[in-house]
Design a protein around this motif. Structure first.
Motif, PDB file in Angstrom:
ATOM      1  N   HIS A  64      44.322  10.635  62.554  1.00 23.35           N
ATOM      2  CA  HIS A  64      44.880   9.394  63.080  1.00 23.35           C
ATOM      3  C   HIS A  64      44.264   9.133  64.445  1.00 23.35           C
ATOM      4  CE1 HIS A  64      47.403  12.557  64.712  1.00 23.35           C
ATOM      5  NE2 HIS A  64      48.023  11.726  65.534  1.00 23.35           N
ATOM      6  N   THR A  88      42.667   6.966  58.212  1.00 24.69           N
ATOM      7  CA  THR A  88      43.637   6.079  57.574  1.00 24.69           C
ATOM      8  C   THR A  88      43.083   4.654  57.537  1.00 24.69           C
ATOM      9  OG1 THR A  88      44.737   5.487  59.649  1.00 24.69           O
ATOM     10  CG2 THR A  88      45.523   7.475  58.511  1.00 24.69           C
ATOM     11  N   GLU A  90      44.524   1.994  58.547  1.00 22.83           N
ATOM     12  CA  GLU A  90      44.885   1.344  59.800  1.00 22.83           C
ATOM     13  C   GLU A  90      43.929   1.733  60.925  1.00 22.83           C
ATOM     14  OE1 GLU A  90      48.472   1.678  57.192  1.00 22.83           O
ATOM     15  OE2 GLU A  90      46.871   3.039  57.805  1.00 22.83           O
ATOM     16  N   ARG A  94      40.971  -0.537  63.104  1.00 21.45           N
ATOM     17  CA  ARG A  94      40.873  -0.581  64.565  1.00 21.45           C
ATOM     18  C   ARG A  94      39.510  -0.108  65.058  1.00 21.45           C
ATOM     19  NH1 ARG A  94      46.591   0.927  64.186  1.00 21.45           N
ATOM     20  NH2 ARG A  94      46.036   3.138  64.004  1.00 21.45           N
ATOM     21  N   GLY A 137      53.326   6.254  63.567  1.00 25.93           N
ATOM     22  CA  GLY A 137      52.177   5.630  62.935  1.00 25.93           C
ATOM     23  C   GLY A 137      51.654   6.459  61.769  1.00 25.93           C
TER      24      GLY A 137
END
Length: 254
Positions: A64, A88, A90, A94, A137
């Motif tokens: 992460h 991930t 997400e 980013r 998260g």
């Protein structure tokens, strides 16, 4: 198949698998270092390997991107030089660039210089008690399979039922577990990583022959030391899983 591992510190591990160079959770800032936030982090010991000492990276496995003990300022610079980053969805959104997001149980295969396959499968992880996912998260673990070896890198996770599915899908021989029983003053008795006892139970569930601890020293939010980890596992030579600590900075065959 020869596999070497170099323990850099925290959750950062340099693997050499089938001629490919793989790095996990790049955290390379020197210590001491402070990271403010709702749950401030403080690093008290620096990495055993500097970014300048790293070889070219074929792959980074990033559990992460939201916490500095898994990806810090220097680690982001390291990440930018890797050929591929698996993480991930997400985090991939980013990070952009060479980052590819994997949902649980999705795999990505790379060819080694010798033409064999290294398959990386994203596996479930939960970075805190149930109900804290919106705060911690998303996180992922990884299973690496190459020839006759199957490695599990847990990522930052607590013990939860989804981890038991690993045992039905993979025959793990070596488990790199993020331990440390992470706690924060503002969250009371809630744990945000595996305790030594939970790690030992998970290793038995997986049938892992060897456990190599990561993520247990060098930061103030880790509450269990090497001694606590050793106490939770069987004495050497008695039964599996066999507990093995890597020497920081040294490439060792595993």
């Amino acid at each position: 198949m020869t596999l070497t591992a170099t323990y850099v510190g925290t959750a950062t591990l340099l693997l050499r698998v089938g001629g490919l160079t793989v790095l996990t959770d790049p955290a390379f800032d020197p210590a001491p270092a402070d990271y403010p936030g709702a749950r401030p982090l403080r690093r008290t010991a620096g990495p055993a390997v500097t970014p300048a000492e790293l070889p070219p990276l074929d792959l980074v496995l990033l559990s992460h991107d939201q916490h500095a003990d898994n990806l810090d300022v220097s680690g982001r610079e390291v990440l930018a030089g890797a050929r591929l980053v698996l993480t991930t969805p997400e985090a991939a959104a980013r990070l952009g660039g060479r980052a590819v997001g994997l949902t649980p149980w999705r795999s990505h295969t790379l060819l080694t210089p010798g033409g064999t396959a290294l398959t990386v499968t994203a596996v479930p992880a939960r970075h805190g008690p149930e109900g804290t996912e919106h705060v911690t998260g998303p996180v992922t673990g990884f299973v690496l399979t190459h020839e006759d070896r199957t490695l599990y890198v847990s990522g930052d996770t607590t013990r939860h039922a989804a981890l038991d599915d690993l045992a039905t899908r993979f025959a793990v021989d070596t488990a790199f577990l993020h331990l440390g029983d992470a706690h924060f003053p503002t969250t009371g008795d809630r744990s945000f990583s595996l305790s030594a006892r939970e790690g030992a139970a998970l290793a038995r569930t997986l049938g892992a022959r060897t456990v190599i601890p990561l993520h247990y020293e060098g930061w103030t939010h880790f509450t269990e030391s090497r001694a606590a980890i050793e106490a939770a596992f069987p004495p050497p030579g008695t039964e599996t899983p066999y507990l093995r600590f890597l020497r920081p900075g040294a490439a060792e065959t595993v």
